[in-house]
Enzyme design. Structure first.
Site, PDB file in Angstrom:
ATOM      1  CB  CYS A 188       2.941  -3.115  -9.654  1.00 21.29           C
ATOM      2  SG  CYS A 188       2.104  -2.420  -8.414  1.00 21.29           S
ATOM      3  CG  HIS A 204      -1.090  -5.001  -7.643  1.00 21.33           C
ATOM      4  ND1 HIS A 204      -1.342  -6.123  -6.772  1.00 21.33           N
ATOM      5  CD2 HIS A 204      -0.444  -4.378  -6.813  1.00 21.33           C
ATOM      6  CE1 HIS A 204      -0.998  -5.879  -5.638  1.00 21.33           C
ATOM      7  NE2 HIS A 204      -0.441  -4.726  -5.363  1.00 21.33           N
ATOM      8  CG  HIS A 233      -3.624  -3.271  -2.111  1.00 21.13           C
ATOM      9  ND1 HIS A 233      -2.818  -2.284  -1.489  1.00 21.13           N
ATOM     10  CD2 HIS A 233      -2.796  -3.944  -3.189  1.00 21.13           C
ATOM     11  CE1 HIS A 233      -1.434  -2.366  -1.931  1.00 21.13           C
ATOM     12  NE2 HIS A 233      -1.424  -3.327  -3.076  1.00 21.13           N
ATOM     13  CD  GLU A 268     -22.765 -21.658 -14.108  1.00 19.08           C
ATOM     14  OE1 GLU A 268     -22.792 -22.832 -13.659  1.00 19.08           O
ATOM     15  OE2 GLU A 268     -23.040 -21.306 -15.110  1.00 19.08           O
ATOM     16  CG  HIS A 295       0.381  -7.230  -1.365  1.00 16.63           C
ATOM     17  ND1 HIS A 295       1.816  -6.778  -1.463  1.00 16.63           N
ATOM     18  CD2 HIS A 295      -0.280  -6.379  -2.132  1.00 16.63           C
ATOM     19  CE1 HIS A 295       1.821  -5.795  -2.366  1.00 16.63           C
ATOM     20  NE2 HIS A 295       0.830  -5.504  -2.681  1.00 16.63           N
TER      21      HIS A 295
HETATM   22  C1  LIG Z   1      -0.517   1.581   0.241  1.00 19.08           C
HETATM   23  S1  LIG Z   1       0.226   0.849  -1.244  1.00 19.08           S
HETATM   24  C2  LIG Z   1       1.579   0.103  -0.765  1.00 19.08           C
HETATM   25  C3  LIG Z   1       2.400  -0.427  -2.026  1.00 19.08           C
HETATM   26  C4  LIG Z   1       1.899  -1.441  -2.986  1.00 19.08           C
HETATM   27  O1  LIG Z   1       1.348  -2.324  -2.437  1.00 19.08           O
HETATM   28  C5  LIG Z   1       1.220  -1.046  -4.283  1.00 19.08           C
HETATM   29  O2  LIG Z   1       0.616  -1.727  -4.842  1.00 19.08           O
HETATM   30  C6  LIG Z   1       1.710   0.534  -4.744  1.00 19.08           C
HETATM   31  O3  LIG Z   1       1.757   0.597  -6.075  1.00 19.08           O
HETATM   32  P1  LIG Z   1       2.003   1.608  -6.764  1.00 19.08           P
HETATM   33  O4  LIG Z   1       1.665   1.434  -8.292  1.00 19.08           O
HETATM   34  O5  LIG Z   1       1.730   2.779  -5.998  1.00 19.08           O
HETATM   35  O6  LIG Z   1       3.909   1.878  -6.992  1.00 19.08           O
HETATM   36 ZN   LIG Z   2       0.454  -3.741  -3.899  1.00 17.74          ZN
END
Ligand SMILES: CSCCC(=O)C(=O)COP(=O)(O)O
Ligand SMILES: [Zn+2]
Length: 242
Positions: free
Chosen positions: A102, A119, A121, A148, A204
């Site tokens: 990332c 970031h 998921h 709110e 994602h």
């Molecule tokens: C199952 S993680 C797939 C890769 C991804 O979306 C992610 O955010 C991984 O980030 P990283 O910091 O581990 O490179």
């Molecule tokens: Zn990711």
């Protein structure tokens, strides 16, 4: 100096050693443990990065994020070239680890003046991108009003926070095969929505940033709350925008 000491000296370990719990090298592992428990960074996905002055602190890639330690943290000298990856100014690289995939996305947020980028998921974030799947293309957005918790999201830099009657808009970009390849989509969404502090990635997750770590975290929490609520509202047939 013995070889082991030389490794320590040249790898700038002092940059990630601090008694201060607010130091980014301590904060990133601590935050990732919380994020893991909230379902945001399970299975190694997701992560966070913090800028402090001219240093960027970045977690390693593909590791159990909840087990991360300060000595696993990479440090980049800021500013740094975003591309190619080999030109980035790492001043600390833990052995046998790679920096987060990332990284160019985090750097994009720092170029906008962010102090922290998260970031996740989160399944709630992924679900809302599925619920607006029909609206593909550059105008895809999640929109909600009259809730709110949208007061927890800024209107834009220096513009205060959204009000109850405002409409929160979070752009949605399409996913790519590799995390790094999301960067151009993130840049395009930021250009189109200069006031946004978050971009959803279809199927994602989400990138959320803030002026500092506390703001990035609370904004991410507010958004996750709103996404969960939105999914439940959808199940009940309730509209997101009045
Ligand atoms: C199952 S993680 C797939 C890769 C991804 O979306 C992610 O955010 C991984 O980030 P990283 O910091 O581990 O490179
Ligand atoms: Zn990711």
């Amino acid at each position: 100096m013995c070889p082991a000491d030389q490794t320590v000296a040249t790898n700038n370990d002092h940059l990630v050693q601090s008694e201060d719990p607010e130091h980014p090298a301590n904060l990133i592992p601590e935050l990732c443990r919380k994020f893991y428990n909230w379902g945001w960074v399970t299975g190694t996905g997701g992560g966070t990065s913090i800028r402090q002055g001219d240093h960027i602190f970045i977690a390693p890639s593909g590791v159990q994020k909840e087990l991360m330690q300060p000595n696993n943290i990479f440090v980049l000298q800021w500013p740094t070239p975003k591309y190619p990856a080999s030109d980035r100014n790492y001043i600390r690289k833990p052995l046998k680890l790679n920096p987060s995939a990332c990284t160019p996305l985090f750097l994009t947020a720092f170029e906008q003046g962010a102090g922290c980028c998260i970031h996740t998921h989160s399944q709630w974030a992924v679900l809302v991108t599925l619920l607006v799947e029909r609206e593909k293309g550059p105008d895809a957005c999640f929109e909600i009003s009259n809730i709110e918790q949208i007061k927890g999201i800024p209107r834009g830099k220096g513009k205060g926070m959204l009000g109850f009657f405002d409409t929160l808009k979070i752009p949605i970009i399409e996913n790519t095969a590799f995390e790094e390849d999301l960067t151009s989509g993130l840049e395009a969404a930021m250009n189109k929505y200069p006031d946004t502090y978050a971009v959803l990635v279809r199927r994602h997750g989400i990138y959320v940033w803030g002026d500092n770590t506390a703001k990035a975290k609370t904004q991410c929490e507010s958004l996750d709350y709103i996404f969960q609520l939105a999914v439940e509202m959808h199940k009940l047939g309730l509209p997101w925008v009045k």
